[in-house]
Design a protein around this motif. Structure first.
Motif, mmCIF file in Angstrom:
data_model
loop_
_atom_site.group_PDB
_atom_site.id
_atom_site.type_symbol
_atom_site.label_atom_id
_atom_site.label_comp_id
_atom_site.label_asym_id
_atom_site.label_seq_id
_atom_site.Cartn_x
_atom_site.Cartn_y
_atom_site.Cartn_z
ATOM 1 N N GLU A 1 0.852 -1.181 0.000
ATOM 2 C CA GLU A 1 0.000 0.000 0.000
ATOM 3 C C GLU A 1 0.891 1.235 0.000
ATOM 4 O OE1 GLU A 1 -3.376 -2.187 2.825
ATOM 5 O OE2 GLU A 1 -2.361 -0.372 3.533
ATOM 6 N N TYR A 2 0.468 2.312 -0.670
ATOM 7 C CA TYR A 2 1.306 3.511 -0.718
ATOM 8 C C TYR A 2 0.507 4.806 -0.760
ATOM 9 C CZ TYR A 2 0.787 1.326 -5.370
ATOM 10 O OH TYR A 2 0.308 0.634 -6.468
ATOM 11 N N ASP A 3 -0.791 4.735 -0.478
ATOM 12 C CA ASP A 3 -1.564 5.970 -0.400
ATOM 13 C C ASP A 3 -1.374 6.614 0.972
ATOM 14 O OD1 ASP A 3 -3.043 3.682 0.568
ATOM 15 O OD2 ASP A 3 -4.827 4.941 0.696
ATOM 16 N N ALA A 4 -1.531 7.928 1.009
ATOM 17 C CA ALA A 4 -1.369 8.697 2.239
ATOM 18 C C ALA A 4 -2.713 9.285 2.666
ATOM 19 C CB ALA A 4 -0.344 9.813 2.029
ATOM 20 N N LEU A 5 -2.708 9.922 3.824
ATOM 21 C CA LEU A 5 -3.911 10.538 4.371
ATOM 22 C C LEU A 5 -3.942 12.029 4.063
ATOM 23 C CD1 LEU A 5 -3.766 8.750 7.808
ATOM 24 C CD2 LEU A 5 -5.696 8.578 6.238
ATOM 25 N N PRO A 6 -5.102 12.586 3.777
ATOM 26 C CA PRO A 6 -5.177 14.034 3.527
ATOM 27 C C PRO A 6 -4.713 14.823 4.744
ATOM 28 C CG PRO A 6 -7.216 12.935 2.870
ATOM 29 C CD PRO A 6 -6.406 11.922 3.642
ATOM 30 N N GLY A 7 -3.806 15.743 4.539
ATOM 31 C CA GLY A 7 -3.394 16.654 5.598
ATOM 32 C C GLY A 7 -2.304 16.160 6.521
ATOM 33 N N VAL A 8 -2.209 14.850 6.727
ATOM 34 C CA VAL A 8 -1.220 14.318 7.681
ATOM 35 C C VAL A 8 -0.266 13.320 7.030
ATOM 36 C CG1 VAL A 8 -2.510 14.727 9.808
ATOM 37 C CG2 VAL A 8 -2.954 12.653 8.488
ATOM 38 N N PRO B 1 -0.388 6.257 18.558
ATOM 39 C CA PRO B 1 -1.273 5.499 17.661
ATOM 40 C C PRO B 1 -1.253 6.089 16.251
ATOM 41 C CG PRO B 1 -2.374 6.022 19.731
ATOM 42 C CD PRO B 1 -1.116 6.820 19.703
ATOM 43 N N ILE B 2 -1.723 5.303 15.303
ATOM 44 C CA ILE B 2 -1.718 5.722 13.906
ATOM 45 C C ILE B 2 -2.723 6.858 13.660
ATOM 46 C CG2 ILE B 2 -0.928 3.490 13.064
ATOM 47 C CD1 ILE B 2 -3.784 2.834 12.290
ATOM 48 N N HIS B 3 -2.568 7.478 12.496
ATOM 49 C CA HIS B 3 -3.457 8.516 11.979
ATOM 50 C C HIS B 3 -3.304 9.857 12.700
ATOM 51 C CE1 HIS B 3 -6.490 6.250 9.258
ATOM 52 N NE2 HIS B 3 -5.329 5.626 9.271
ATOM 53 N N ASN B 4 -2.073 10.219 13.054
ATOM 54 C CA ASN B 4 -1.812 11.573 13.509
ATOM 55 C C ASN B 4 -0.417 11.986 13.065
ATOM 56 O OD1 ASN B 4 0.186 11.104 15.772
ATOM 57 N ND2 ASN B 4 -1.523 9.877 16.542
ATOM 58 N N GLU B 5 -0.143 13.285 13.140
ATOM 59 C CA GLU B 5 1.114 13.802 12.605
ATOM 60 C C GLU B 5 2.324 13.211 13.307
ATOM 61 O OE1 GLU B 5 1.334 18.007 12.278
ATOM 62 O OE2 GLU B 5 -0.644 18.210 11.338
ATOM 63 N N ALA B 6 2.205 12.946 14.599
ATOM 64 C CA ALA B 6 3.335 12.382 15.339
ATOM 65 C C ALA B 6 3.691 10.998 14.811
ATOM 66 C CB ALA B 6 3.011 12.326 16.829
ATOM 67 N N PHE B 7 2.684 10.215 14.450
ATOM 68 C CA PHE B 7 2.973 8.895 13.894
ATOM 69 C C PHE B 7 3.657 9.029 12.534
ATOM 70 C CE2 PHE B 7 2.316 4.957 11.662
ATOM 71 C CZ PHE B 7 2.528 4.002 12.637
ATOM 72 N N ALA B 8 3.238 10.000 11.743
ATOM 73 C CA ALA B 8 3.883 10.219 10.452
ATOM 74 C C ALA B 8 5.373 10.476 10.631
ATOM 75 C CB ALA B 8 3.229 11.391 9.728
ATOM 76 N N HIS B 9 5.747 11.207 11.675
ATOM 77 C CA HIS B 9 7.165 11.449 11.960
ATOM 78 C C HIS B 9 7.878 10.130 12.257
ATOM 79 C CE1 HIS B 9 10.799 13.276 13.594
ATOM 80 N NE2 HIS B 9 10.641 12.523 14.669
ATOM 81 N N HIS B 10 7.261 9.274 13.054
ATOM 82 C CA HIS B 10 7.882 7.990 13.398
ATOM 83 C C HIS B 10 8.047 7.092 12.173
ATOM 84 C CE1 HIS B 10 7.181 9.132 17.574
ATOM 85 N NE2 HIS B 10 7.871 8.076 17.944
ATOM 86 N N ALA B 11 7.189 7.259 11.176
ATOM 87 C CA ALA B 11 7.248 6.391 9.998
ATOM 88 C C ALA B 11 8.500 6.609 9.168
ATOM 89 C CB ALA B 11 6.005 6.598 9.134
#
Length: 387
Positions: free
Chosen positions: A87-94, A341-351
């Motif tokens: 999977e390679y789609d992202a979330l709007p805004g985050v 947890p997933i689906h927030n900006e902080a998780f995006a940083h960890h990714a």
């Protein structure tokens, strides 16, 4: 098939990935830095294809049926066909706050590790790049198009804040809702208007009250997109989005009836016209294959990960629809202590952190090792081929 032991194949797979790990991680960071939402993964799918063309003897297709951002790559010509989903789609805004850059990269890493061994293992290893998991159900479309045909088992990993051997997602459907009323001056002639905002308010109240009577595991949640333009004009339009979830598809159908009943109440009370349109496909509930789960758990342990088991439900995924047709697994890979947890900006940083890079490697190897176990153990192999 070769007389090489499973451990021997795993050592070769690990060595192959180690030699290519830098480019796999670079691909992960490239995706992370260039997020694209569902159905719009033009760069992501092209970059994945570029990496797959670098795998010797891989057969690569970019664009499948009606999906221009779907990808298929195969290596080997064996009788056992194992499919790894990317999977390679992202979330709007985050951005990649669900870590799909890790999902795609671990799938790529597993494919790279297995490709040189596929024929020795009498294996066809297939990577499917699956668009729009977040909002459209790309895997469901790909199932309908026959892109999974011939698969004997399927797998993927998902990053999270815990190591878990199974995911238990809800069945899920989404709906776009619109009330159409009639505008009027709110002071001079309110009686000439039909208030779409009032219709939405009645519906929200009905949904809130209905939650008390929902069956265990059923959920309704939504958001308001807009209602009206000015306080002195009766709102002629009100729009929102709603989701329903349940333990299984049958329960989902029942809670959908509840939602529709509540939405109709707003229209009946005000005289507004109600429009309901399903958004995307219906996601099913996940069937985790027990044997594959045990193999993945053991292989993750080789890499220092202790996979816990849980019955907790959360989220929804179109991988669940794949699991209704083929033996499948969808384990969670932790991004380390302190990961939110997933689906927030902080998780995006960890990714895109060192822990995220480790998850790419461990996810790739755990899946590759599990594929090797399925290919080399005659009991496992026979079970899958007999389906």
């Amino acid at each position: 098939m070769s007389t090489e032991t499973a451990d021997g194949f795993k050592a070769k797979a690990e060595a192959t990935l180690a030699a290519e790990l830098d480019r796999v991680l670079a691909f992960s960071h490239r995706l992370h830095d260039n997020p694209e939402t569902g159905w719009e993964e033009v760069k992501a799918s092209a970059w994945l294809v570029e990496e797959l063309h670098g795998v010797p003897n891989a057969r690569v297709t970019h664009g499948l049926g009606s999906l221009p951002t779907a990808v298929c790559a195969e290596a080997g010509n064996g009788t056992l066909v194992l499919t790894i989903c990317a999977e390679y789609d992202a979330l709007p805004g985050v951005g990649h706050a669900c870590g799909h850059n890790i999902i795609a990269s671990s799938a790529l890493g597993a494919f790279i590790a297995l490709a040189p061994l596929a024929d020795e293992l009498d294996l066809t290893v297939r990577l499917l790049g699956t668009p729009a998991e977040e909002n459209g159900g790309g895997k469901i479309v790909m199932l309908e198009q026959g892109n999974f045909d011939g698969t004997h088992a399927a797998m993927m990993i998902h990053p999270g804040n815990v190591d878990e051997s199974e995911m238990h997602p809800f069945a899920c459907s989404g709906f776009a809702v619109r009330y159409e009323g009639r505008a009027a001056h709110a002071s001079a002639s309110p009686h000439e208007g039909i208030n779409a905002l009032d219709a939405l308010t009645v519906a929200l109240t009905a949904i809130g009250l209905a939650r008390q009577q929902l069956e265990p595991g059923q959920q309704i949640h939504g958001s308001v997109d807009g209602a009206g333009t000015a306080p002195n004009i009766i709102p002629e339009k009100a729009t929102g989005k709603w989701m329903v979830r349940a333990h299984d598809v049958q329960s989902l159908q029942r809670v959908t009836v509840v939602l529709e009943r509540c939405l109709r109440a707003g229209a009946v009370a005000t005289g507004a016209v109600l429009h309901i349109e399903q958004v995307g496909r219906t996601y099913a509930d996940m069937r985790n294959d027990a044997t594959m789960t045990d193999l993945f758990t053991a292989n993750a342990a080789r890499l220092g990960r202790t996979m816990s088991r849980t019955d907790k439900r959360g989220g929804s995924t179109d991988m669940a629809n794949v699991s209704q047709v083929f033996p499948s697994i969808h384990p969670m890979i932790s991004l380390g202590d302190g990961c939110p947890p997933i689906h927030n900006e902080a998780f995006a940083h960890h990714a895109a952190s060192p822990a995220g890079d480790r998850a790419v490697r461990d996810g790739a190897l755990s899946m590759a090792f599990t594929c090797i176990d399925l290919a080399t153990d005659q009991q496992h192999r026979s079970r899958l081929l007999a389906r």
